[in-house]
Design an enzyme around this catalytic site. Sequence first.
Site, PDB file in Angstrom:
ATOM      1  N   HIS A   1       0.850  -1.199   0.000  1.00 51.80           N
ATOM      2  CA  HIS A   1       0.000   0.000   0.000  1.00 51.80           C
ATOM      3  C   HIS A   1       0.878   1.238   0.000  1.00 51.80           C
ATOM      4  O   HIS A   1       1.020   1.923   0.991  1.00 51.80           O
ATOM      5  CB  HIS A   1      -0.980   0.014   1.170  1.00 51.80           C
ATOM      6  CG  HIS A   1      -0.387  -0.366   2.482  1.00 51.80           C
ATOM      7  ND1 HIS A   1      -0.465  -1.630   2.983  1.00 51.80           N
ATOM      8  CD2 HIS A   1       0.322   0.339   3.389  1.00 51.80           C
ATOM      9  CE1 HIS A   1       0.143  -1.686   4.153  1.00 51.80           C
ATOM     10  NE2 HIS A   1       0.625  -0.497   4.420  1.00 51.80           N
TER      11      HIS A   1
ATOM     12  N   ARG B   1      -1.490 -11.611   2.761  1.00 53.27           N
ATOM     13  CA  ARG B   1      -2.165 -11.062   3.933  1.00 53.27           C
ATOM     14  C   ARG B   1      -3.655 -10.965   3.666  1.00 53.27           C
ATOM     15  O   ARG B   1      -4.092 -10.535   2.599  1.00 53.27           O
ATOM     16  CB  ARG B   1      -1.612  -9.683   4.304  1.00 53.27           C
ATOM     17  CG  ARG B   1      -2.231  -9.135   5.600  1.00 53.27           C
ATOM     18  CD  ARG B   1      -1.540  -7.877   6.089  1.00 53.27           C
ATOM     19  NE  ARG B   1      -1.959  -6.694   5.392  1.00 53.27           N
ATOM     20  CZ  ARG B   1      -2.299  -5.535   5.975  1.00 53.27           C
ATOM     21  NH1 ARG B   1      -2.281  -5.418   7.288  1.00 53.27           N
ATOM     22  NH2 ARG B   1      -2.635  -4.499   5.263  1.00 53.27           N
TER      23      ARG B   1
ATOM     24  N   GLU C   1      -2.972  -5.897  16.301  1.00 49.25           N
ATOM     25  CA  GLU C   1      -2.828  -4.480  15.972  1.00 49.25           C
ATOM     26  C   GLU C   1      -3.611  -3.513  16.843  1.00 49.25           C
ATOM     27  O   GLU C   1      -3.188  -2.375  17.013  1.00 49.25           O
ATOM     28  CB  GLU C   1      -3.118  -4.234  14.494  1.00 49.25           C
ATOM     29  CG  GLU C   1      -4.119  -5.140  13.839  1.00 49.25           C
ATOM     30  CD  GLU C   1      -4.089  -5.060  12.316  1.00 49.25           C
ATOM     31  OE1 GLU C   1      -3.602  -4.065  11.761  1.00 49.25           O
ATOM     32  OE2 GLU C   1      -4.599  -5.995  11.681  1.00 49.25           O
TER      33      GLU C   1
ATOM     34  N   ASP D   1      -2.627   0.610  13.342  1.00 41.82           N
ATOM     35  CA  ASP D   1      -3.984   0.579  13.882  1.00 41.82           C
ATOM     36  C   ASP D   1      -4.015   0.716  15.392  1.00 41.82           C
ATOM     37  O   ASP D   1      -4.976   1.227  15.946  1.00 41.82           O
ATOM     38  CB  ASP D   1      -4.693  -0.710  13.431  1.00 41.82           C
ATOM     39  CG  ASP D   1      -5.165  -0.599  11.990  1.00 41.82           C
ATOM     40  OD1 ASP D   1      -6.194   0.033  11.743  1.00 41.82           O
ATOM     41  OD2 ASP D   1      -4.475  -1.122  11.103  1.00 41.82           O
TER      42      ASP D   1
ATOM     43  N   ARG E   1       5.647  -1.344  10.703  1.00 37.36           N
ATOM     44  CA  ARG E   1       5.805   0.096  10.898  1.00 37.36           C
ATOM     45  C   ARG E   1       5.435   0.856   9.632  1.00 37.36           C
ATOM     46  O   ARG E   1       5.629   0.381   8.525  1.00 37.36           O
ATOM     47  CB  ARG E   1       7.263   0.447  11.237  1.00 37.36           C
ATOM     48  CG  ARG E   1       7.766  -0.094  12.555  1.00 37.36           C
ATOM     49  CD  ARG E   1       9.201   0.381  12.790  1.00 37.36           C
ATOM     50  NE  ARG E   1       9.774  -0.159  14.002  1.00 37.36           N
ATOM     51  CZ  ARG E   1       9.585   0.355  15.219  1.00 37.36           C
ATOM     52  NH1 ARG E   1       8.830   1.412  15.357  1.00 37.36           N
ATOM     53  NH2 ARG E   1      10.150  -0.189  16.271  1.00 37.36           N
TER      54      ARG E   1
ATOM     55  N   ARG F   1      -8.533   3.816   6.987  1.00 36.52           N
ATOM     56  CA  ARG F   1      -7.240   3.182   7.192  1.00 36.52           C
ATOM     57  C   ARG F   1      -6.283   4.146   7.875  1.00 36.52           C
ATOM     58  O   ARG F   1      -6.427   5.362   7.819  1.00 36.52           O
ATOM     59  CB  ARG F   1      -6.663   2.743   5.849  1.00 36.52           C
ATOM     60  CG  ARG F   1      -7.422   1.576   5.263  1.00 36.52           C
ATOM     61  CD  ARG F   1      -6.680   0.967   4.094  1.00 36.52           C
ATOM     62  NE  ARG F   1      -7.349  -0.261   3.684  1.00 36.52           N
ATOM     63  CZ  ARG F   1      -7.183  -1.433   4.269  1.00 36.52           C
ATOM     64  NH1 ARG F   1      -6.369  -1.533   5.296  1.00 36.52           N
ATOM     65  NH2 ARG F   1      -7.829  -2.489   3.849  1.00 36.52           N
TER      66      ARG F   1
END
Length: 878
Positions: A139, A396, A506, A543, A581, A713
């Site tokens: 991402h 994932r 998370e 998160d 991270r 997000r």
Amino acid sequence: MIEQYSAMRNNINMLGHLLGETISDAQGNDILQLIENIRILSKSSRAGDDQARQQLLNTLQTISPENIIPVARAFSQFLNLTNIAEQYQTISRHHTDEVMSERSITALLTRLKADPTISKQQIIDTVQQLLIELVLTAHPTEVTRRSLVHKYVEINNNLEKLENADLTEKERQQIQRRLLQLIAQAWHTNEIRTQRPTPFEEAKWGFAVIENSLWSAVPQFLRQLNDDLEEHCQFQLPVDLAPVRFSSWMGGDRDGNPFVTAKITQQVLYLARWKAAELFLSDIQQLSDELSMIECSAEFKAKYGDHAEPYRIVVKRLRTKLNNTLNYFDDKLADRTPIIAESEIITHDDQLWQPLFDCYQSLSACGMRIIANGLLLDCLRRIRCFGVTLSRLDIRQESTRHQQAIAEITRYIGVGDYAQWSEEDKQAFLIRELSSRRPLVPQDWQPSEDTKEIIETCKVIAQQPKGIISCYIISMARTASDVLAVHLLLKEAGINYTLPVVPLFETLDDLDNAERVMQQLFNIDWYRGIINNQQMIMIGYSDSAKDAGMLAASWAQYRAQEALVKLCEQRNINLTLFHGRGGTIGRGGAPAHAALLSQPPKSLKNGLRVTEQGEMIRFKLGLPEVAVQSLDLYASAILEANLLPPPEPKQTWREIMDKLSTISCEIYRQVVRGNEDFVPYFRAATPEQELSRLPLGSRPAKRNPKGGVKSLRAIPWIFAWMQNRLMLPAWLGVGASLRKLFAQGQRSTVEEMCKSWPFFSTRIGMIEMVFSKTDLWLAEYYDQRLVPEQLWSLGQSLREQLTTDIQTLLSLSHKDKLMADLPWVAESIKLRNIYTDPLNLLQVELLHRLRNGETDPALEQALMITITGIAAGMRNTG
């Protein structure tokens, strides 16, 4: 300290002058004069001239639509050129960075050698256990297009040429002309993608980083490491030692990204094999030219035959196989049936490694070690690092997707609804099915599209040889059944080896429960039997910080790691902690060296696995010389953490952190969740809603398109607050919680923690960096122009808290201004502010016009440019 950066300032001025020439040629002198006027007003405004500030506001509020784009582009381009000059400064031959030097492997080995408690053998043993695995993520917050990145790299190369002291005036002019051409090319290139990249294009971008930088950086770093070890420890790195490894999420990360399908994953795997074959073929062709030696060992002759040029024969056979491999995967990518048999291609690392290693051993045995240790050694090290797949691929997916898939199966076969069962019943069912030899899924079953996609993904994984897929990560993992469910789905897909299944903890609650969940798993005989005493666990930074604020999240991450390390030690399980991270402080970002040395003791014993995200990939790994520095910093920090571990926190420090965590989390959540005005204020005061129009990456900005801020997000959450310079998520709750403890008489203990505990001092340093990038005036201007008046009080309250928090931090560090210990960082931010201020003010104007109904496409385009420009100025997106 600042004086040694004069060369960089000269480069910035030169690049700025060339940009001005480009703008004058492209847009005319009137536009250039307008831009220069805005720059001068911005500089005077920053110097405290209120009249200049008002003129700056008036100029940008009344700017005509036709002038908006060139003005936005000019300031955005200048900030990108500043980044190039700053990045080049770190690798300039005339640059000496004392801080960087102190953190290098060379400096560490010098210190270790002088330490009587550490033997040379301990250093050697620790080096042989060294592992740095960097995971390039899917991402990207990289706002700079790949076509522009290539031009920026070329600009960097020309800055290096200009450093040659013996250049003639004509040569200098030629280099400057080339710089002018590159800047003009960048100016005439659209800096905003016209559409979002596909996951396949993201993978291409990741492979380009490997090809253009890491391919040469890794052997260069290993040579440097070997030289340091020879000098200080009289030890040479074994040829087959692979302390550096790369994995990728590009094409494998389907968490919330509907565009990453099983087919895409398969295509990316084919592309990786094709690109690896291409790169190794280039190496092999060079070796074919080099290895013309005629003498070889008896063992080599016995294995490969008696030839006039024995090494060339071996290398040419590999060249044929690599050409076949290229053609084979070319057909696969084009969805054609390959005409070349799989037996004629390179499918495993050993097919490349063994013949070349035989060449290496024979050359060494015949007195030609200097030849063996040239390109041949580099190639061998690339095989160990990158392999024939170039990088390994992580998969994932979010935990509930697996639960829904299994629930659909259990409903179909008539045993109930798995999703409604208790955790105990889920575990019992999963263990029973995992232990069973019969298939669970009927062959004629037609699942829903979502479940079909999960099953197809597992089939793609099962078809790969062991080692190509590095692991399967479960985001939002909460229970032991989340892990067992993935093992069952993989079993049903026919996998014939154990793939590491990695829970990602998370949120704050999930981090606190991580030890209990893993304890449950380790208590299951079936599970202990298949993991072979190896366990990878991922710690989520993004998160958790979004959920609880930076300080509470940091402490939860620390405690979770500490507990998991102790649990695995007790169970004799080798634990690898995988750190998720981001680039920014609010997502766990920090200078790599400091971040690693602030980890709990023993947490790096089995190496480091960490994500490198978005623009940080380019800043840290985008140039070979910069990548070598980054790898050196990672390696020295890991070695130091394992040989000179940080102190165990005192009980009083733990108690302080527990209090700070609780108080800061309450303050953070009270604002973000408990204030009914917060969401409308957030959406009005930042360009959060407009960010979704910026085609950054293939993944949507929200997990749930209909959800609110909670479904947003972590990347756009941070990105939005960075744009209006309030930087809220990174500091909210920290200063207020410190003041509460000071009021309770705990200041001296907190100061002791700041001085003696790397975990705490690193967090305080990170907050100071955030504060240095905030700007109260700009944040207030966003409010005045964009936020309904009834919400102004919330913004005012947050800015007052920020002001007080800055004073709290300065009182703790006993400094009179931010970044006093790093004057060049403060100077860099000061320089950038002159160019980011107009972009911020222009962004406010554009948001104001667009939100009030103007529909000019030029306004939309200019807004996107201001967003990318501010990101360049802050050197952070998400």
